[in-house]
Design a protein around this motif. Structure first.
Motif, short mmCIF file in Angstrom:
data_model
loop_
_atom_site.label_atom_id
_atom_site.label_comp_id
_atom_site.label_asym_id
_atom_site.label_seq_id
_atom_site.Cartn_x
_atom_site.Cartn_y
_atom_site.Cartn_z
N SER A 1 0.82 -1.22 0.00
CA SER A 1 0.00 0.00 0.00
C SER A 1 0.85 1.27 0.00
N LYS B 1 3.89 7.34 -2.06
CA LYS B 1 4.03 7.25 -0.61
C LYS B 1 5.41 6.74 -0.22
N ASP C 1 0.97 -2.38 6.78
CA ASP C 1 -0.40 -2.43 6.25
C ASP C 1 -1.36 -2.43 7.44
N ALA C 2 -1.39 -1.31 8.15
CA ALA C 2 -2.22 -1.16 9.34
C ALA C 2 -2.70 0.28 9.42
N ALA C 3 -3.96 0.46 9.74
CA ALA C 3 -4.53 1.79 9.88
C ALA C 3 -4.49 2.22 11.34
N ARG C 4 -4.64 3.50 11.56
CA ARG C 4 -4.72 4.01 12.94
C ARG C 4 -5.83 3.29 13.68
N ASP D 1 -5.74 0.09 14.51
CA ASP D 1 -5.59 -1.36 14.33
C ASP D 1 -4.59 -1.92 15.36
N ASN E 1 -1.01 7.14 14.22
CA ASN E 1 -0.53 7.50 12.88
C ASN E 1 0.83 6.86 12.64
N SER F 1 1.58 4.02 9.75
CA SER F 1 0.26 3.51 9.38
C SER F 1 -0.09 3.93 7.96
N THR F 2 -1.15 3.31 7.44
CA THR F 2 -1.67 3.70 6.13
C THR F 2 -2.60 4.90 6.24
N THR F 3 -2.87 5.36 7.47
CA THR F 3 -3.84 6.42 7.70
C THR F 3 -3.29 7.80 7.37
N THR G 1 -1.67 11.12 5.79
CA THR G 1 -1.60 11.71 4.47
C THR G 1 -0.13 11.89 4.10
#
Length: 212
Positions: free
Chosen positions: A63, A68, A107-110, A112, A129, A149-151, A153
């Motif tokens: 991701s 990125k 590969d983890a969002a805020r 998770d 983040n 994280s992926t969260t 920007t």
């Protein structure tokens, strides 16, 4: 600390509140040992015991490929440059293989729970983040892991990378204080737009690692 060697997470909610401008000693003690102004330390002072500390990205989730990843890699370069300019008694060096400070683009969002076989210091922690964990032996930092994280920007990478590497050097407590929103990379409530170290951030790092 129950174990001689343990993972010490420096989480986003690990902060101390204060008001107004702090003198240099109060600011240093807050970010380095979690002391409130005129209070006692809440944790030990943690230091690396080596002159050269390597840092690099060791895992890149799909991701993050493309823009990125390029921004993350550039953020490491800029953070190392900025930290090396302030005159600490340690020097950071970029390294691709087994660095002391390992950066994981996960590969983890805020929010998770991190499940990472390779990032053992981060495994099981709740992702912010970004998150930093130290491997400590007594008061000595033996290694550090930073998870992104992926969260976030893409515009936040440069600021967050500088903050997390600063925490990996031992300044593990954020400061919650409106005065420092635009004055410290360690401000708890900043919007991650600050891309440089504040004057007292630099002071704290030099005090933590005096020039030899």
């Amino acid at each position: 600390m129950l174990l001689a060697c343990a993972a010490l997470p420096a989480l986003a909610q690990d902060f101390v509140e204060s008001e107004g401008a702090l003198d240099d000693m109060a600011f240093y003690r807050l970010v380095a040992c979690g002391a409130s102004p005129d209070g006692i330390c809440a944790k030990p002072f943690y230091h690396w015991d080596q002159d050269v500390i390597t840092v690099g990205i060791v895992e890149r989730a799909p991701s993050f490929l493309g823009g990125k990843l390029k921004r993350a890699e550039a953020s490491v370069v800029r953070a190392v440059q900025r930290l090396n300019k302030i005159g600490m008694g340690v020097r950071l060096v970029e390294a691709a293989q087994t660095p002391d400070i390992k950066i994981y683009l996960l590969d983890a969002a805020r929010g998770d729970r991190i499940a990472a076989e390779t990032a053992t210091l981060l495994d099981g922690l709740i992702m912010a983040n970004a998150i930093t964990a130290l491997d400590i032996d007594g008061n000595t930092i033996k290694g550090a892991s930073i998870g992104f994280s992926t969260t976030m920007t893409i515009r936040q990478y440069e600021s967050v990378m500088l903050e997390e590497i600063t925490q990996a050097l031992g300044l593990i407590t954020d400061i919650r204080n409106p005065y420092y929103l635009s004055r410290s990379i360690l401000s708890q409530d900043a919007d991650n737009s600050l891309k440089t170290l504040g004057a007292q951030d630099k002071m704290a790092l030099v005090r933590h690692y005096p020039p030899q």
